[in-house]
Scaffold this active site. Sequence first.
Site, PDB file in Angstrom:
ATOM      1  N   GLY A  28       0.840  -1.196   0.000  1.00 39.09           N
ATOM      2  CA  GLY A  28       0.000   0.000   0.000  1.00 39.09           C
ATOM      3  C   GLY A  28       0.870   1.239   0.000  1.00 39.09           C
ATOM      4  O   GLY A  28       2.059   1.160   0.301  1.00 39.09           O
ATOM      5  N   CYS A  75       5.300  -6.161   1.471  1.00 40.67           N
ATOM      6  CA  CYS A  75       5.686  -4.749   1.458  1.00 40.67           C
ATOM      7  C   CYS A  75       5.038  -3.996   2.618  1.00 40.67           C
ATOM      8  O   CYS A  75       5.358  -4.250   3.770  1.00 40.67           O
ATOM      9  CB  CYS A  75       5.373  -4.146   0.089  1.00 40.67           C
ATOM     10  SG  CYS A  75       6.184  -2.558  -0.153  1.00 40.67           S
ATOM     11  N   TYR A  76       4.076  -3.114   2.341  1.00 38.60           N
ATOM     12  CA  TYR A  76       3.391  -2.410   3.437  1.00 38.60           C
ATOM     13  C   TYR A  76       2.778  -3.429   4.399  1.00 38.60           C
ATOM     14  O   TYR A  76       2.766  -3.226   5.617  1.00 38.60           O
ATOM     15  CB  TYR A  76       2.300  -1.512   2.845  1.00 38.60           C
ATOM     16  CG  TYR A  76       1.580  -0.664   3.867  1.00 38.60           C
ATOM     17  CD1 TYR A  76       2.170   0.475   4.386  1.00 38.60           C
ATOM     18  CD2 TYR A  76       0.302  -1.017   4.315  1.00 38.60           C
ATOM     19  CE1 TYR A  76       1.505   1.257   5.327  1.00 38.60           C
ATOM     20  CE2 TYR A  76      -0.366  -0.235   5.253  1.00 38.60           C
ATOM     21  CZ  TYR A  76       0.239   0.891   5.753  1.00 38.60           C
ATOM     22  OH  TYR A  76      -0.417   1.668   6.679  1.00 38.60           O
ATOM     23  N   HIS A 129       8.014  -7.533  -3.666  1.00 40.67           N
ATOM     24  CA  HIS A 129       6.750  -7.998  -4.262  1.00 40.67           C
ATOM     25  C   HIS A 129       6.951  -9.326  -4.998  1.00 40.67           C
ATOM     26  O   HIS A 129       7.445  -9.331  -6.126  1.00 40.67           O
ATOM     27  CB  HIS A 129       6.221  -6.952  -5.244  1.00 40.67           C
ATOM     28  CG  HIS A 129       5.714  -5.721  -4.562  1.00 40.67           C
ATOM     29  ND1 HIS A 129       4.447  -5.632  -4.052  1.00 40.67           N
ATOM     30  CD2 HIS A 129       6.324  -4.548  -4.279  1.00 40.67           C
ATOM     31  CE1 HIS A 129       4.274  -4.448  -3.490  1.00 40.67           C
ATOM     32  NE2 HIS A 129       5.404  -3.767  -3.610  1.00 40.67           N
ATOM     33  N   GLU A 142       4.740 -11.058  -6.345  1.00 40.05           N
ATOM     34  CA  GLU A 142       3.709 -11.233  -7.372  1.00 40.05           C
ATOM     35  C   GLU A 142       4.088 -10.638  -8.720  1.00 40.05           C
ATOM     36  O   GLU A 142       3.420 -10.892  -9.712  1.00 40.05           O
ATOM     37  CB  GLU A 142       2.377 -10.637  -6.883  1.00 40.05           C
ATOM     38  CG  GLU A 142       2.316  -9.112  -6.728  1.00 40.05           C
ATOM     39  CD  GLU A 142       2.878  -8.590  -5.395  1.00 40.05           C
ATOM     40  OE1 GLU A 142       3.705  -9.295  -4.789  1.00 40.05           O
ATOM     41  OE2 GLU A 142       2.508  -7.480  -4.988  1.00 40.05           O
ATOM     42  N   ASP A 149     -20.296  -8.598 -18.703  1.00 36.49           N
ATOM     43  CA  ASP A 149     -20.437  -8.956 -17.289  1.00 36.49           C
ATOM     44  C   ASP A 149     -21.903  -9.057 -16.862  1.00 36.49           C
ATOM     45  O   ASP A 149     -22.301 -10.028 -16.221  1.00 36.49           O
ATOM     46  CB  ASP A 149     -19.711  -7.939 -16.391  1.00 36.49           C
ATOM     47  CG  ASP A 149     -18.246  -7.802 -16.787  1.00 36.49           C
ATOM     48  OD1 ASP A 149     -17.737  -8.713 -17.464  1.00 36.49           O
ATOM     49  OD2 ASP A 149     -17.622  -6.787 -16.423  1.00 36.49           O
ATOM     50  N   LYS A 163     -11.881 -11.127 -15.941  1.00 40.36           N
ATOM     51  CA  LYS A 163     -12.626 -10.954 -17.206  1.00 40.36           C
ATOM     52  C   LYS A 163     -12.531 -12.190 -18.117  1.00 40.36           C
ATOM     53  O   LYS A 163     -13.532 -12.627 -18.674  1.00 40.36           O
ATOM     54  CB  LYS A 163     -12.055  -9.729 -17.933  1.00 40.36           C
ATOM     55  CG  LYS A 163     -12.875  -9.262 -19.091  1.00 40.36           C
ATOM     56  CD  LYS A 163     -13.947  -8.318 -18.613  1.00 40.36           C
ATOM     57  CE  LYS A 163     -14.867  -7.867 -19.688  1.00 40.36           C
ATOM     58  NZ  LYS A 163     -15.861  -6.918 -19.158  1.00 40.36           N
TER      59      LYS A 163
END
Length: 514
Positions: free
Chosen positions: A57, A84-85, A173, A175, A231, A370
């Site tokens: 964040g 991280c945060y 990170h 990811e 959607d 999606k």
Amino acid sequence: MKTINQNIVIINCGSQFTQLIARRLREMKIHSVILNWDSSPEKIKSYSPKGLIISGGPDSVNDPDAITVDPEILNTGCPVLGICYGMQLLAKLTGGTVTAGTSREYGVTKIQKTGNDSLLLGENIPQSMNVLMSHGDNVSELPEGFKATSLTDSHIISSIEDTQRKFFGLQFHPEVIHTEHGNYILRSFVFKVCGCSGDWNLSDWVDGMTASIRETVGSSKVVCGLSGGVDSSVSAVLVHRAVGDNLQCVFVNHGLMRLNEPEAVMKEYDSLGLNVKYVDASELFLKELAGVTDPEQKRKIIGRLFIDVFEAEAKKIEGAEWLLQGTIYPDVIESGTKKGSALIKSHHNVGGLPEKMNLKLLEPLRDLFKDEVRRLGRIIGMPDEIINRQPFPGPGLAVRCLGEITKDRLDTLRAADAIFREELKSAGLYAGIWQAFCVLLPVKSVGVMGDSRTYSEAVVLRAINSQDAMTAEWSRIDYDVLDRVSKRICNEVRGINRVVLDVTSKPPATIEWE
Ligand code: XMP
């Protein structure tokens, strides 16, 4: 609504990478749900998570108004990974110290393992590797029970573990692709530490969700505002399979759709067996938009009118208890986090409706990406025309018709837009483009047609490719195709004498012009 097979709860503290964590987990066939940082421990527990991930964040944990999580969530008994945060929060909440670093680290940095035993940075992780850091603060004093498992070259603690309580922190990170072995580290957390099985699949999800919708809704009625988009259409067909004609849909034509689209969409819904009420509110929208040129004001007017029209229709449906919305995973993330964060564009949806109308919210696609929504559409037998439809903004052509919106200008835009898409289709390019459309500019330029001088507006061709609409690259379209489009638009569309191409990516531009 009952949740299905939720394995990991991701607590979002506002990082731009939160969505990527969910994506990485899904690649491992793990189902996750993203909750906002202020979610209560009870809410988190209701998902029966096998593990929690606290995201990164933008805040600094020591700021008085910094985002924080309820410390009770650390007592749910599940393993916790702070990224991280998230690591700094974890450290602070368990008694460690976080200080502002003398230098900030943004970008790829080398870390070294400390030699302490580690569950996440085990044998298969090399002694030294490159990771992506993006932080100003760092953990300067470890909380009791924790050990540092890696350090940066400048001796900043880059990962921590308390194996007893199963608390883990990564200053980098895992990811993002720039972090070497990031996937392996995440896999170690979800499989080795949390004991997830990695067996999530969409077909089982459809069965589970259908049963869950049936159980949740029972014999009450569900109202759904259809937009023609993927959607809302997929949600409606899914819910229709579960509750049949207890689903009542409303399609509001705001007069801002593309050429012949309202008719085409209604035909498709009809063939899908949906119960849809068509409401033509185009005159009302045009009247209220007359003279308005400010983009945000346009969006606000359209949002408000949409709610009014929809509400009036929905109220006529006796016994309605539920409002179905086609919210998908990225929408949840984009709308999350802190109050007052910078607003780029207010997206039009039926936001305030559920409370106003005393309806409960049904959002079956909330945990899907999606591409998964499209796959789901195929599984439940929907035609390609709907599933492959390009994204279209809620405020429609209003945000593509710059300046004042009039019926004439909308018709001009519709005609040019139809030609652009038609030519892309006949060149076999349309399916490979994420979004292609025209924008009408309120700018006049001089031209010559035959022997006469013209002084008319200009149209912009906008075509982009993207994976998630968060970033986008302008599409390189063959010059001959562009030439055909330009000639046809100038010849066939009254009021246009100039065609230009938008060669801006996102960022710095957005996909839509307003
Ligand atoms: P921008 O223009 O923000 O658009 O780069 C990102 C994606 O969102 C679509 N878009 C909207 N969709 N309501 C929507 O439902 C809106 O108000 C809206 N504005 C933009 C846009 O078409 C693109 O796919």
